[in-house]
Design an enzyme around this catalytic site. Structure first.
Site, PDB file in Angstrom:
ATOM      1  CB  SER A 107       4.187  -2.733   7.743  1.00  0.00           C
ATOM      2  OG  SER A 107       3.544  -2.051   8.789  1.00  0.00           O
ATOM      3  CG  ASN A 157       4.238  -1.142  12.759  1.00  0.00           C
ATOM      4  OD1 ASN A 157       4.231  -1.045  13.978  1.00  0.00           O
ATOM      5  ND2 ASN A 157       5.020  -0.402  11.989  1.00  0.00           N
ATOM      6  N   GLY A 386       8.909  -1.654   2.348  1.00  0.00           N
ATOM      7  CA  GLY A 386       9.570  -2.818   1.778  1.00  0.00           C
ATOM      8  C   GLY A 386       8.629  -3.587   0.866  1.00  0.00           C
ATOM      9  CD  GLU A 388       3.218  -3.095   1.867  1.00  0.00           C
ATOM     10  OE1 GLU A 388       2.174  -3.057   1.184  1.00  0.00           O
ATOM     11  OE2 GLU A 388       3.434  -2.317   2.819  1.00  0.00           O
TER      12      GLU A 388
END
Length: 1022
Positions: A107, A157, A386, A388
């Site tokens: 993120s 983010n 992706g 995490e």
């Protein structure tokens, strides 16, 4: 790409395959750092694009840059996401093979922005047809809608995608976009009811409250106030974010919904679902005296029933009671406590409502842009989360990391497959590559009956007191001893400290991750009780009724769990990706503070590891680091060998062999395939590139010399040819023009002679030209010789036929001159002329000197009544006609004294201030005035009267009996034998003084001033 190798010490290499120490993670990260410091955010690993988020706007996404990358070979220019997008598009057009672009990263790494840039590139470069503009707009506008409903502010983010998205873009045989298809994966719906501190709910809630119109909010039962009034928006304690403008976001989303095909009624129903989620969060429960549960917030329930289009009492009963079907019988029971309500369907109603609405929104967008033809080609875009690893990892992170394991498995398989296919196509022996195969981890998660998902489903379906702890215990019984699975109970002393009692650890390809099993069963069940489904199926809101079909009530089978649904959808995604030619974008976040220019090495190393970039690099470098087509390689480096420079006339493989032999390549450093050269070590390429850089100076001089010679020769031949063409053309023009002039001259002379012969005849075609010429010549002569003033009497002599016209023109000209003179005359000059006219009537013919005095201007020396003493005026009465200032000089010492000379009808009066000094009657002057001719220094006419008249000039004030004069003086003979002399000289100042010899000296300035004084005297003497 090779052109940038000369600057590799400063900006690094553009392809990680060219790293000398490719096994070093430090060298990998240092290369990233160098490029990021220079503003170069893109780097290749073969065909994989690594992108580092710059956290600022870069001038590399303009339309000019899009055109620069259109149709250019993948490695010809610097790494760019446009180059990767164009490479996929050209492969689609030329090879007719479906493509896909996989974008991954954690993120805040820039995945969403990367997908946007790819879509923008395709909408710009693709050809257009009749309806493609609408398709393009809908594909582009799908992004802001999905971001509003699926993105949220997280700690990492401000615009984090909380779902996975796969979009197919369909192209026709010409390469124009004709449709699309969107799939979504694993929306983080738990965010609706819970957010960590510093995070927010999905954007759409805040956009609606901040930017929604007052009538809309009133219908939805919402207030345009601080989001803190709503329970689901306060848990993160972050209602507003400086980088997000919710008001503008609402306008964008509202416009995007219209563009992608939603009408006003559908938008209204969609916002009703969003508002109903907020009202659900504000509903509160209480217990009466009998312990029965009831709803204490009546207005919220009323708004909720209106928005969902259901009966309020039915909805209240569904929220406070549960219905269970067992062996074909329905059992309805009331919740025994408020806690049981909050832990039951009410907790999942809002989540299911929002997630179903989100899925329907995605489906609706797909229906608007989907093209059903099977002849279309496809480019897929996968924007997915992706790997995490958080401090607290739950069910969502387990699914996300499982997805990344599958993608990594696919990535390695496809990479090895493409490498092997390329080697085989080029006839080079394939060398087996050692790599970590993560199939063992994928099997650990998804294997039937033994995998983690199978155990989780079994525990969810098990009767009895199933809980998260029993699930963990069953995992220990089933998977105990697996190399990639460990729990607190199974771990040794050192590892046990890092694993909680409610956690299990998986050793992924990217590292170890601890998962807390708390909430696994509830999130996996994800079910609504039957009575709530029945209420929602009867909803008057069409979107809600589409989300919850009545057919589901007839199906007695238990729905699949969330983990199983995700596993099946992931399996379908793998099938889709396996059927396409993949390209990869790996996004990296350089720092957590979102600051441009800051490079956090620890954070970047963490992502490099979890993205599997080093594993990818090792796989690609297991064979040859560099490969190029013979034509490209020979074209670039041919100048290093005399045999191949400037052009190679033979076959390409022979030319490349000759070149590498001249460069002293060792056999183990390269291999020659059928169409490509393969170079094993980067240093071999670097040495070649450095030799080319050193050779460029000589090549440049040679090329410049040859080009200048060629250019000058070509320029000379071009100029010579142009001169010949111009000369030929000009000679022809001059010849034709000369012949035409001769014909015209002959015709003119012929007409002129015939007209001259018939000039006295009446006007006819034969003499018209001559008469017109005569008339024109006379008029032009008149124009050149017009009189310049009224006094100019000259006028050209007219021909006989124009005598009358000439007279009219002459009169008009004189009249025009007179009018011009009268318009230009000034008031002062007009007054002078009027005085001259009066003087002419009086003196013309009476004085011999009058004609000479006409050019001289009158001087206004007359005294006004205000300048004469009032007592003198009273003495003279109304008899005063004219007055002038004069100067009297004493006879003794020639002292100057100011006087006034007043002329009346009967006498001349000499006045000193208020005293009349002398009065001379005009009668005494008759017969006693003489006129004498004096020196040129005096006025021509000076009127004198011996013994009676004072000499009223600046020269004397004596009484005299006789006057004699010579060239420069006047002698005055006075009474009793006395004599006075006046001398006249020139000087710089006008003055009258008595000299030492007793004479009166008059100094003049210039001849013009003397003339002025003479004019004053003349005006004084009349």
């Amino acid at each position: 790409m090779e052109s940038a190798l000369s600057a590799r010490d400063r900006v690094g290499v553009q392809d990680f395959l060219l790293l000398e120490n490719y096994n070093s993670e430090a060298a990998f990260i240092e290369n990233l750092r160098r490029r990021y410091r220079e503003g170069l955010i893109y780097t290749y690993i073969g065909s994989v694009l690594v992108s580092v988020n710059p956290y600022r706007e870069l001038e590399i996404y303009s339309k000019q840059n899009m055109e620069r990358h259109r149709g250019v070979n993948f490695y010809e220019i610097s790494p760019h996401i446009f180059a990767l997008a164009d490479n996929s598009y050209r492969a689609l057009r030329t090879e007719r093979r479906n493509q896909c672009i996989l974008i991954s990263g954690e993120s805040g790494a820039g995945k969403t922005e990367a997908s946007k840039k790819i879509l923008q590139y395709y909408t710009h470069i693709c050809p257009t047809r009749n309806n493609t503009h609408t398709i393009r707009e809908r594909l582009l506008q799908s992004n802001p809608v999905l971001e509003a409903f699926g993105n949220a502010k997280t700690l990492r983010n401000d615009n984090s995608s909380r779902f996975g998205k796969y979009m197919d873009i369909q192209f026709d045989y010409k390469g124009a976009p004709i449709g699309g298809h969107i799939l979504n994966y694993l929306l983080e719906k738990s965010r609706v009811a819970h957010q960590n501190h510093g995070e927010r709910n999905f954007h759409i809630f805040y956009q609606l409250l901040e930017g929604g119109e007052e009538p809309l909010l009133k219908r939805l039962g919402l207030e345009k106030t601080n989001p803190q009034h709503y329970h689901y928006l306060v848990k993160g304690n972050c209602p507003r974010v400086s980088s997000i403008n919710d008001k503008n976001g609402w306008k964008v989303v509202r416009n995007a919904l219209t563009i992608i095909g939603f009408n006003e009624e559908e938008i209204q129903e969609l916002m009703e679902i969003v508002a109903s989620v907020l009202h659900l969060g504000n509903i509160q429960f209480g217990e009466d005296e009998e312990g029965e549960t009831h709803i204490t917030t009546g207005p919220q329930l009323q708004y909720l029933s209106q928005l969902l289009g259901v009966d309020g009492s039915v909805l209240q009963e569904a929220l406070t009671h549960k219905k269970i079907v067992a062996k074909g019988e329905e059992v309805i029971s009331q919740y025994l406590s408020v806690c049981s309500v909050l832990l039951s369907d009410f907790n999942t109603l809002d989540l299911c409502l929002y997630s179903h609405a989100f899925c329907l929104l995605v489906d609706e967008q797909t229906d608007e842009v989907y093209y059903s033809s099977k002849c279309s080609s496809i480019i897929g875009l996968l924007d997915i989360y992706g790997f995490e690893v958080f401090q607290h990892n739950s069910f969502e992170q387990f699914c996300i990391n499982y997805c990344n394991e599958k993608l990594q498995q696919l990535f390695i398989e496809l990479t090895l497959k493409s490498e092997q296919e390329e080697y085989e196509a080029e006839g080079i022996v394939w060398e087996r590559v050692k790599y970590f195969n993560n199939k063992i981890i994928c099997d650990l998660v998804e294997e039937k009956h033994k995998g983690i998902i199978a155990v989780l489903d079994e525990e969810c379906l098990r009767r009895g007191d199933a809980s998260d702890i029993t699930f963990l215990e069953k995992l220990e019984d089933t998977l105990g001893g697996h190399a990639h699975f460990v729990t607190h109970k199974m771990a040794n002393g050192k590892i046990r400290k890092a694993i909680g009692r409610e956690e299990f650890r998986l050793v992924h390809y990217a590292g170890e991750v601890n998962y807390n099993v708390s909430g696994f069963l509830d999130k996996n069940n994800d079910l609504l009780y039957r009575h709530l489904k029945e209420v929602l199926c009867q909803s008057g809101n069409h979107i809600v009724s589409q989300c919850f079909h009545a057919d589901e009530l007839m199906d007695q089978r238990r729905p699949e769990t969330a983990a199983t649904q995700f596993k099946l959808s992931l399996a379908k995604l793998m099938e889709i990706l396996m059927s396409k030619e993949p390209s990869y974008v790996r996004c990296i976040k350089p720092n957590d503070a979102k600051q441009p220019g800051r490079f956090d090495e620890v954070l970047v190393r963490h992502q490099v590891k979890y993205l599997g970039l080093m594993e990818n690099l090792r796989v690609r470098r297991a064979g040859f680091a560099y490969r190029r087509n013979y034509e490209v390689f020979l074209e670039r480096y041919k100048s290093l060998c005399p045999d191949t420079w400037p052009n190679w006339r033979g076959k390409l493989p022979e030319g490349v062999a000759t070149l590498v032999k001249h460069l002293n390549y060792k056999p183990e450093e390269y291999k020659l395939g059928r169409c490509k050269i393969f170079i094993r070590f980067p240093r071999t390429l670097f040495v070649t590139e450095d030799a080319l850089e050193a050779k460029k100076q000589t090549i440049a001089v040679t090329l410049q010399t040859s080009w200048r010679g060629y250019r000058e020769r070509a320029k000379y031949h071009q100029i010579r040819h142009a001169v010949i063409v111009i000369q030929s053309w000009w000679r022809g023009v001059k010849g034709r023009r000369k012949a035409m002039h001769r014909r015209q001259a002959a015709d003119t002379i012929r007409k002129f002679i015939k007209g001259f012969i018939l000039r006295n005849e009446p006007r006819c075609p034969d003499n018209a030209y001559f008469l017109d010429h005569v008339r024109f010549s006379f008029l032009m002569k008149v124009k050149r010789n017009l009189p310049k003033s009224v006094l100019d009497k000259s006028w050209p002599r007219p021909p006989p036929s124009l005598t009358e016209a000439s007279e009219h023109l002459h009169r008009m000209c004189i009249r025009n001159l007179v009018n011009d003179y009268c318009r230009r005359i000034q008031p002062e000059w007009k007054k002078q002329l009027e005085q001259k006219v009066v003087a002419s009537a009086i003196f013309r013919g009476q004085k011999d000197c009058y004609p000479r005095s006409v050019p001289k201007l009158f001087v206004a020396t007359r005294l006004e009544a205000e300048e004469i003493n009032l007592k003198v005026l009273q003495t003279l009465g109304n008899d005063n006609k004219y007055g002038v200032a004069v100067t009297k000089y004493d006879r003794h010492g020639f002292r100057a004294r100011m006087r006034q000379l007043l002329l009346t009808t009967s006498s001349a009066v000499l006045v000193q201030e208020a005293k009349i000094k002398q009065r001379i009657d005009y009668g005494t002057l008759l017969g006693n005035v003489t006129v004498i001719k004096l020196s040129p220094l005096l006025p021509n006419n000076t009127v004198l009267q011996p013994s009676l008249l004072k000499f009223h000039t600046p020269y004397s004030t004596h009484k005299f009996s006789s006057v004699t004069h010579n060239q420069c003086s006047i002698n005055l003979f006075l009474a009793r034998g006395k004599e006075g002399v006046i001398d006249f000289t020139s000087g710089s100042d006008l003055r009258v003084v008595k000299t030492k010899n007793g004479h009166l000296s008059v100094v003049r300035i210039t001849h013009l001033l003397i003339k002025k004084y003479r004019a004053e005297e003349c005006s004084g003497f009349g």
